[in-house]
Design a protein around this motif. Sequence first.
Motif, mmCIF file in Angstrom:
data_model
loop_
_atom_site.group_PDB
_atom_site.id
_atom_site.type_symbol
_atom_site.label_atom_id
_atom_site.label_comp_id
_atom_site.label_asym_id
_atom_site.label_seq_id
_atom_site.Cartn_x
_atom_site.Cartn_y
_atom_site.Cartn_z
ATOM 1 N N TRP A 1 0.430 -1.025 -0.085
ATOM 2 C CA TRP A 1 -0.236 0.012 -0.277
ATOM 3 C C TRP A 1 0.986 1.210 0.005
ATOM 4 O O TRP A 1 1.757 1.561 1.239
ATOM 5 C CB TRP A 1 -1.119 0.144 1.324
ATOM 6 C CG TRP A 1 -2.182 -0.568 1.546
ATOM 7 C CD1 TRP A 1 -3.100 -1.848 0.030
ATOM 8 C CD2 TRP A 1 -2.987 -0.579 2.050
ATOM 9 N NE1 TRP A 1 -3.579 -2.615 0.655
ATOM 10 C CE2 TRP A 1 -3.995 -1.925 1.550
ATOM 11 C CE3 TRP A 1 -3.543 -0.444 3.389
ATOM 12 C CZ2 TRP A 1 -4.999 -1.929 2.302
ATOM 13 C CZ3 TRP A 1 -4.442 -0.410 4.220
ATOM 14 C CH2 TRP A 1 -5.314 -1.700 3.211
ATOM 15 N N GLY B 1 0.345 5.667 -0.856
ATOM 16 C CA GLY B 1 0.001 6.848 -0.891
ATOM 17 C C GLY B 1 -0.051 7.651 -2.339
ATOM 18 O O GLY B 1 -1.014 8.468 -3.108
ATOM 19 N N TRP B 2 1.278 7.325 -3.231
ATOM 20 C CA TRP B 2 1.346 7.863 -4.904
ATOM 21 C C TRP B 2 0.194 7.470 -5.349
ATOM 22 O O TRP B 2 -1.033 6.653 -5.311
ATOM 23 C CB TRP B 2 2.026 7.307 -5.421
ATOM 24 C CG TRP B 2 3.897 7.784 -4.824
ATOM 25 C CD1 TRP B 2 4.231 8.967 -4.975
ATOM 26 C CD2 TRP B 2 4.698 7.297 -3.824
ATOM 27 N NE1 TRP B 2 4.937 9.614 -4.436
ATOM 28 C CE2 TRP B 2 5.584 8.358 -3.075
ATOM 29 C CE3 TRP B 2 4.180 5.430 -3.516
ATOM 30 C CZ2 TRP B 2 6.823 7.817 -2.939
ATOM 31 C CZ3 TRP B 2 5.370 5.744 -2.487
ATOM 32 C CH2 TRP B 2 6.937 6.197 -2.359
ATOM 33 N N SER B 3 -0.144 7.912 -6.827
ATOM 34 C CA SER B 3 -1.534 8.146 -7.494
ATOM 35 C C SER B 3 -0.619 8.950 -8.796
ATOM 36 O O SER B 3 0.071 8.847 -8.796
ATOM 37 C CB SER B 3 -2.799 8.771 -6.869
ATOM 38 O OG SER B 3 -3.056 10.323 -6.509
ATOM 39 N N ALA B 4 -2.390 8.236 -9.882
ATOM 40 C CA ALA B 4 -1.659 8.558 -10.685
ATOM 41 C C ALA B 4 0.162 8.508 -12.075
ATOM 42 O O ALA B 4 0.410 7.418 -11.870
ATOM 43 C CB ALA B 4 -1.889 10.124 -11.541
ATOM 44 N N GLU C 1 2.887 9.898 -10.198
ATOM 45 C CA GLU C 1 3.590 9.003 -9.324
ATOM 46 C C GLU C 1 3.724 7.396 -8.844
ATOM 47 O O GLU C 1 4.786 6.837 -9.010
ATOM 48 C CB GLU C 1 3.383 9.906 -8.414
ATOM 49 C CG GLU C 1 3.983 11.550 -8.679
ATOM 50 C CD GLU C 1 3.875 11.979 -7.317
ATOM 51 O OE1 GLU C 1 5.237 12.941 -7.123
ATOM 52 O OE2 GLU C 1 2.919 12.387 -6.565
ATOM 53 N N LEU C 2 2.168 7.265 -9.000
ATOM 54 C CA LEU C 2 1.664 5.301 -8.645
ATOM 55 C C LEU C 2 2.683 4.485 -10.318
ATOM 56 O O LEU C 2 2.634 3.761 -9.793
ATOM 57 C CB LEU C 2 1.353 5.271 -8.665
ATOM 58 C CG LEU C 2 -0.195 4.325 -8.369
ATOM 59 C CD1 LEU C 2 0.684 3.657 -7.025
ATOM 60 C CD2 LEU C 2 -1.458 3.890 -8.663
ATOM 61 N N LYS D 1 5.605 1.726 -9.630
ATOM 62 C CA LYS D 1 4.834 0.477 -10.596
ATOM 63 C C LYS D 1 5.795 -0.098 -11.079
ATOM 64 O O LYS D 1 6.509 -1.317 -10.871
ATOM 65 C CB LYS D 1 3.877 0.688 -10.607
ATOM 66 C CG LYS D 1 2.431 0.162 -9.981
ATOM 67 C CD LYS D 1 1.113 0.248 -10.943
ATOM 68 C CE LYS D 1 -0.168 0.594 -9.832
ATOM 69 N NZ LYS D 1 -1.281 0.016 -10.591
ATOM 70 N N GLY E 1 -2.708 2.040 -4.898
ATOM 71 C CA GLY E 1 -2.347 3.122 -4.864
ATOM 72 C C GLY E 1 -2.789 4.439 -3.578
ATOM 73 O O GLY E 1 -4.366 3.404 -3.703
ATOM 74 N N SER E 2 -2.922 5.510 -3.650
ATOM 75 C CA SER E 2 -3.917 6.740 -2.931
ATOM 76 C C SER E 2 -4.149 6.036 -2.324
ATOM 77 O O SER E 2 -5.694 5.939 -1.208
ATOM 78 C CB SER E 2 -5.103 6.261 -3.764
ATOM 79 O OG SER E 2 -5.020 6.988 -5.356
ATOM 80 N N ASN F 1 -3.921 6.351 2.571
ATOM 81 C CA ASN F 1 -3.979 7.834 3.383
ATOM 82 C C ASN F 1 -3.689 6.998 4.732
ATOM 83 O O ASN F 1 -3.686 5.783 5.249
ATOM 84 C CB ASN F 1 -4.778 8.540 3.675
ATOM 85 C CG ASN F 1 -5.834 8.207 3.927
ATOM 86 O OD1 ASN F 1 -6.080 7.403 4.811
ATOM 87 N ND2 ASN F 1 -6.297 9.216 3.605
#
Length: 447
Positions: A40, A42-45, A47-48, A52, A71-72, A74
Amino acid sequence: MRRAVMLTALIVSALVAAVAASARSYTPAKHDAPAKLTVWVGWSARELGEFKKVVAEYDSAHPDVTVKVVGSINDDKITAAIRSGNAPDVVSSFTSANVGVYCGTGAWIDLAPLLKKSNISMSMFTPATRYYTQFGGKQCALPLLADVHGLYYNKALFKKAGIAGPPKTLSELAADAKKLTQRNPDGSIKVAGFVPLSGFYVGNTGDMSLYSAPIGGKYFDAKGKSNLSRDPAWAGLLQWQKSLLNWYGYKNLVKFTAGAGQEFSASNAFEVGKVAMQLDGEWRVAFIKAEHPELDYGTAPMAVADAHPELYGAGYINGTIIGIPKGGHNVDQAWDLVKYLTTNTHALAKFSNGIRNVPSTASSTTSKELDPDPHFATFLKIFTNPHSATVPITAAGTQYGTLITSFTQKWAGGKVKDLKDGLAKLDKDIDNQLAQAKKGGGGGGVP
């Protein structure tokens, strides 16, 4: 990005109970097929996607595991998973100050035995990252890239205003901000030289942590008591802020910031030339490259208190922490992945290039694999500056920061009439909060 999520005392207590329950029920799993690891982050979009890619390299080289990245995430989600007994194999948090909660409650396991078994010394990490990954004698986390804050400035606007280079002291910053500011015929702000308003983007004076290293401010005294009213650095910072606020006009700034673009978007006020100087993290380099590569800008250390010119070059440091939750499965395989992500120079350089966060081992900051970029190089220097620092780690996690931000917002809005008395009351509130956190099971002392 470092969007801090605050853990309450109730959550701390819940974690204590959850940890106790998981310790009773956990039985290590035996694996005949490849172990399935869930990570798990916190990065998304974008950055995720970069994270990966790093994990995919590890996954392809290790047939004994298959890795799933989510991702995402918190801190609230991490806490809920541990409470429910359904924690993933590996977790990470953007809020390094919460390590006091995770280590103090035992929610994340102590990595010291695993580090010793793998012959890994914590000396490979810089002092600040070593500090914010442990608490109460437990090394329950490791740093996974770091965030470093410095000053961004618009070179075209500087040239137009006749300013040769970035300011080095707060007095110079205030003077430059006034020269750089442009107003509309009605007096409203068209371009702000610098925005000292609490609550505007990450680099605002409301979050005093971002200024602690440049002003040399100390949060706590030797006995662990809140020190904000007794250290003149804090009052000096807030008085500097108020002076600049008064010059702009508080209502003018509120109106200006209300119409500014979103911080993490292509309409960011600095990126579109509406703000001439901005205190921000190193990640902004990647955003500018992706969203406004035409912007002519520079980066520099944040201006320092006039009384402490020797601090120039220092900055506030925090970063992502990564660990293994108590009661998780596949601990050995999870540790191998954590070890790779946090100590392998190639992995750190690859991920740093992807999201332009600072690689978190001393050696990786000079890796030849890092993409050269003068804007980003500024933050590598700040990261290794001996005066750079992070916030104190406490049993209450980041809760004392919430109290500080609430106070500075009231101060900026003119609701605090006596700064000295206000800071003294703030000290008492923080001391009471920390005392409650210790009673609730956070454990440990205040650094």
